[in-house]
Motif scaffolding. Structure first.
Motif, PDB file in Angstrom:
ATOM      1  N   ASP A 181       0.854  -1.186   0.000  1.00 39.66           N
ATOM      2  CA  ASP A 181       0.000   0.000   0.000  1.00 39.66           C
ATOM      3  C   ASP A 181       0.895   1.242   0.000  1.00 39.66           C
ATOM      4  OD1 ASP A 181      -2.230   1.612   0.170  1.00 39.66           O
ATOM      5  OD2 ASP A 181      -2.537   1.300   2.314  1.00 39.66           O
ATOM      6  N   VAL A 182       0.327   2.391  -0.360  1.00 37.08           N
ATOM      7  CA  VAL A 182       1.086   3.645  -0.360  1.00 37.08           C
ATOM      8  C   VAL A 182       0.989   4.342   0.983  1.00 37.08           C
ATOM      9  CG1 VAL A 182       1.188   5.981  -1.309  1.00 37.08           C
ATOM     10  CG2 VAL A 182       0.971   4.028  -2.853  1.00 37.08           C
ATOM     11  N   ARG A 183      -0.241   4.635   1.402  1.00 37.53           N
ATOM     12  CA  ARG A 183      -0.437   5.427   2.619  1.00 37.53           C
ATOM     13  C   ARG A 183      -0.508   4.519   3.841  1.00 37.53           C
ATOM     14  NH1 ARG A 183      -3.233   8.610  -1.354  1.00 37.53           N
ATOM     15  NH2 ARG A 183      -2.612  10.801  -1.201  1.00 37.53           N
ATOM     16  N   MET A 184       0.572   4.529   4.618  1.00 35.37           N
ATOM     17  CA  MET A 184       0.634   3.759   5.857  1.00 35.37           C
ATOM     18  C   MET A 184       1.296   4.619   6.917  1.00 35.37           C
ATOM     19  SD  MET A 184       1.667  -0.108   4.592  1.00 35.37           S
ATOM     20  CE  MET A 184       3.230   0.402   3.857  1.00 35.37           C
ATOM     21  N   PRO A 185       0.982   4.389   8.193  1.00 39.39           N
ATOM     22  CA  PRO A 185       1.584   5.198   9.259  1.00 39.39           C
ATOM     23  C   PRO A 185       3.061   4.876   9.438  1.00 39.39           C
ATOM     24  CG  PRO A 185       0.296   3.402  10.176  1.00 39.39           C
ATOM     25  CD  PRO A 185       0.036   3.387   8.705  1.00 39.39           C
ATOM     26  N   GLY A 186       3.781   5.814  10.047  1.00 38.86           N
ATOM     27  CA  GLY A 186       5.202   5.590  10.289  1.00 38.86           C
ATOM     28  C   GLY A 186       5.983   5.742   9.009  1.00 38.86           C
ATOM     29  N   MET A 187       6.326   4.644   8.377  1.00 40.01           N
ATOM     30  CA  MET A 187       6.995   4.659   7.073  1.00 40.01           C
ATOM     31  C   MET A 187       5.979   4.288   6.009  1.00 40.01           C
ATOM     32  SD  MET A 187      10.136   2.302   5.588  1.00 40.01           S
ATOM     33  CE  MET A 187      11.445   3.082   6.523  1.00 40.01           C
ATOM     34  N   ASP A 188       5.727   5.206   5.060  1.00 38.57           N
ATOM     35  CA  ASP A 188       4.745   4.921   4.018  1.00 38.57           C
ATOM     36  C   ASP A 188       5.348   4.002   2.956  1.00 38.57           C
ATOM     37  OD1 ASP A 188       5.715   8.093   3.298  1.00 38.57           O
ATOM     38  OD2 ASP A 188       5.951   6.606   1.734  1.00 38.57           O
ATOM     39  N   GLY A 189       4.496   3.591   2.012  1.00 34.46           N
ATOM     40  CA  GLY A 189       4.925   2.639   1.005  1.00 34.46           C
ATOM     41  C   GLY A 189       6.032   3.137   0.103  1.00 34.46           C
ATOM     42  N   LEU A 190       5.964   4.402  -0.335  1.00 37.47           N
ATOM     43  CA  LEU A 190       7.011   4.935  -1.200  1.00 37.47           C
ATOM     44  C   LEU A 190       8.357   4.979  -0.488  1.00 37.47           C
ATOM     45  CD1 LEU A 190       5.402   7.847  -3.259  1.00 37.47           C
ATOM     46  CD2 LEU A 190       5.685   5.449  -3.858  1.00 37.47           C
ATOM     47  N   SER A 191       8.337   5.302   0.780  1.00 38.13           N
ATOM     48  CA  SER A 191       9.593   5.336   1.543  1.00 38.13           C
ATOM     49  C   SER A 191      10.192   3.947   1.706  1.00 38.13           C
ATOM     50  CB  SER A 191       9.341   5.962   2.921  1.00 38.13           C
ATOM     51  OG  SER A 191       8.848   7.282   2.808  1.00 38.13           O
ATOM     52  N   ALA A 192       9.327   2.937   1.814  1.00 35.52           N
ATOM     53  CA  ALA A 192       9.812   1.566   1.992  1.00 35.52           C
ATOM     54  C   ALA A 192      10.254   0.915   0.684  1.00 35.52           C
ATOM     55  CB  ALA A 192       8.712   0.717   2.640  1.00 35.52           C
ATOM     56  N   LEU A 193       9.775   1.427  -0.435  1.00 35.13           N
ATOM     57  CA  LEU A 193      10.021   0.785  -1.727  1.00 35.13           C
ATOM     58  C   LEU A 193      11.494   0.490  -2.017  1.00 35.13           C
ATOM     59  CD1 LEU A 193       7.700   2.129  -4.574  1.00 35.13           C
ATOM     60  CD2 LEU A 193       8.419  -0.210  -4.180  1.00 35.13           C
ATOM     61  N   PRO A 194      12.403   1.463  -1.896  1.00 33.52           N
ATOM     62  CA  PRO A 194      13.793   1.171  -2.259  1.00 33.52           C
ATOM     63  C   PRO A 194      14.390  -0.006  -1.506  1.00 33.52           C
ATOM     64  CG  PRO A 194      13.454   3.536  -2.026  1.00 33.52           C
ATOM     65  CD  PRO A 194      12.207   2.873  -1.514  1.00 33.52           C
ATOM     66  N   ARG A 195      13.983  -0.189  -0.252  1.00 30.99           N
ATOM     67  CA  ARG A 195      14.492  -1.327   0.517  1.00 30.99           C
ATOM     68  C   ARG A 195      13.822  -2.624   0.087  1.00 30.99           C
ATOM     69  NH1 ARG A 195      14.236   0.034   6.798  1.00 30.99           N
ATOM     70  NH2 ARG A 195      14.851  -2.181   6.843  1.00 30.99           N
ATOM     71  N   LEU A 196      12.522  -2.564  -0.166  1.00 29.70           N
ATOM     72  CA  LEU A 196      11.782  -3.779  -0.507  1.00 29.70           C
ATOM     73  C   LEU A 196      12.177  -4.336  -1.867  1.00 29.70           C
ATOM     74  CD1 LEU A 196       8.253  -2.750   0.807  1.00 29.70           C
ATOM     75  CD2 LEU A 196       9.765  -4.485   1.789  1.00 29.70           C
ATOM     76  N   VAL A 197      12.423  -3.462  -2.844  1.00 29.49           N
ATOM     77  CA  VAL A 197      12.735  -3.959  -4.188  1.00 29.49           C
ATOM     78  C   VAL A 197      14.087  -4.659  -4.241  1.00 29.49           C
ATOM     79  CG1 VAL A 197      11.288  -2.243  -5.335  1.00 29.49           C
ATOM     80  CG2 VAL A 197      13.701  -1.730  -4.921  1.00 29.49           C
ATOM     81  N   ARG A 198      14.909  -4.459  -3.222  1.00 19.96           N
ATOM     82  CA  ARG A 198      16.171  -5.201  -3.173  1.00 19.96           C
ATOM     83  C   ARG A 198      15.958  -6.649  -2.754  1.00 19.96           C
ATOM     84  NH1 ARG A 198      18.344  -0.179  -0.902  1.00 19.96           N
ATOM     85  NH2 ARG A 198      18.157  -1.008   1.220  1.00 19.96           N
ATOM     86  N   VAL A 199      14.768  -6.922  -2.204  1.00 21.99           N
ATOM     87  CA  VAL A 199      14.461  -8.286  -1.743  1.00 21.99           C
ATOM     88  C   VAL A 199      13.587  -9.025  -2.742  1.00 21.99           C
ATOM     89  CG1 VAL A 199      13.372  -9.638   0.086  1.00 21.99           C
ATOM     90  CG2 VAL A 199      14.627  -7.560   0.659  1.00 21.99           C
ATOM     91  N   ALA A 200      12.546  -8.345  -3.276  1.00 27.85           N
ATOM     92  CA  ALA A 200      11.578  -9.013  -4.162  1.00 27.85           C
ATOM     93  C   ALA A 200      10.876  -7.965  -5.017  1.00 27.85           C
ATOM     94  CB  ALA A 200      10.549  -9.782  -3.326  1.00 27.85           C
ATOM     95  N   PRO A 201      10.295  -8.379  -6.144  1.00 27.35           N
ATOM     96  CA  PRO A 201       9.493  -7.434  -6.934  1.00 27.35           C
ATOM     97  C   PRO A 201       8.290  -6.957  -6.127  1.00 27.35           C
ATOM     98  CG  PRO A 201       9.255  -9.672  -7.781  1.00 27.35           C
ATOM     99  CD  PRO A 201      10.365  -9.708  -6.781  1.00 27.35           C
ATOM    100  N   VAL A 202       7.974  -5.677  -6.256  1.00 28.17           N
ATOM    101  CA  VAL A 202       6.911  -5.065  -5.465  1.00 28.17           C
ATOM    102  C   VAL A 202       5.763  -4.647  -6.380  1.00 28.17           C
ATOM    103  CG1 VAL A 202       6.278  -3.159  -3.942  1.00 28.17           C
ATOM    104  CG2 VAL A 202       8.534  -4.236  -3.735  1.00 28.17           C
TER     105      VAL A 202
END
Length: 279
Positions: free
Chosen positions: A64-85
């Motif tokens: 999701d995009v809008r989430m509390p704390g760290m939103d989805g866009l902020s998490a994306l760069p870290r997540l894409v290093r693990v798996a396709p998002v």
């Protein structure tokens, strides 16, 4: 018949990240009902999603995009290093779609624009390296492509003539620079989407309406401006069930319209500050 030495197929491992517990539960139920997909973890915010991705190493992340704390866009760069998002969200703003792709998203689905079968196909295809976009996201991609600067020059004589009396092409504009989520939309992380209890106005005493947990969830979605069809998709229930819930909600809130019910729910209706008066 498969050969006796053929190893069994391994289910596609999926991480579901969304701050709405109803959406998470619905997605998990939908995905795990298929033999070839399993949900290895759920997350309600970006920090938890990143930690879960590192721990469980999923094949696909639904984000999701809008989430509390760290939103989805902020998490994306870290997540894409693990798996396709694969972005799975209500946020269809062109700037957000384009920024998600810049940060590595493999696809973008906007709630209300796909069926359950289409979602399953998109999840499987994302794991196989194929991209999926719903109509709103595809429109944002096309808009971005029109704004990108021209690539290397074409061979002489190609692309220089005006076809069928059309006007010459509009010169390309500079690309949009990458921006943090907070700059793409005003206070985007703070918007009241009505999809999380953490975002409800604290001054409103909603217990007096005596809504059930599901009714409160649906009333949140009504207040966020969603249609019955969108609510049904978010909650994984039929539109008829949504209408039944709304009828009960209106009776409890003494309201005859969505606008009136939303005003009372959000505490903006005249006299709504009086905790003992649900009207």
């Amino acid at each position: 018949m498969p050969h006796e030495n053929t190893p069994p197929s391994v289910p596609l491992r999926v991480l579901v990240a969304d701050d709405n517990p109803v959406v998470r539960a619905g997605l998990t139920a939908l995905l795990t009902a298929r033999a070839d997909i399993t949900v290895v973890a759920e997350a309600a915010d970006g920090h938890t999603a990143c930690a879960a991705a590192e721990t469980h190493r999923p094949d696909v992340v639904l984000l999701d995009v809008r989430m509390p704390g760290m939103d989805g866009l902020s998490a994306l760069p870290r997540l894409v290093r693990v798996a396709p998002v694969l972005m799975l969200t209500y946020s269809g703003e062109a700037e957000i779609v384009q920024e998600a792709l810049r940060r590595g998203a493999a696809g973008y689905l906007v709630h209300g624009e796909f069926t359950a079968d289409q979602l399953l196909t998109a999840v499987r295809d994302t794991g196989a390296g194929l991209a999926h976009f719903t109509a709103t996201a595809a429109g944002a991609v096309r808009a971005q492509l029109r704004r990108e600067p021209a690539g290397p020059p074409l061979p002489d004589g190609l692309g220089s003539a005006t076809a069928y009396g059309e006007s010459p092409p509009i010169p390309a504009q500079p690309p949009i620079s990458a921006k943090p989520l907070s700059q793409l939309q005003p206070a985007v992380g703070q918007l009241t989407s009505g999809r999380s209890a953490d975002r409800r106005p604290t001054a409103v005493d909603r217990s007096r309406f005596r809504l059930s947990a599901r009714e409160a969830e649906i009333m949140d979605l009504i207040a966020s401006g969603m249609t019955n069809q969108q609510i049904a998709a978010a909650c994984f229930i039929s539109e008829k069930t949504v209408k039944n819930h709304i009828n009960r909600i209106f009776a409890k809130l003494h309201s005859t319209s969505r606008a009136e019910a939303a005003a009372k729910w959000l505490g903006t209706a005249p006299g709504s500050e009086r905790a003992g008066d649900p009207r």
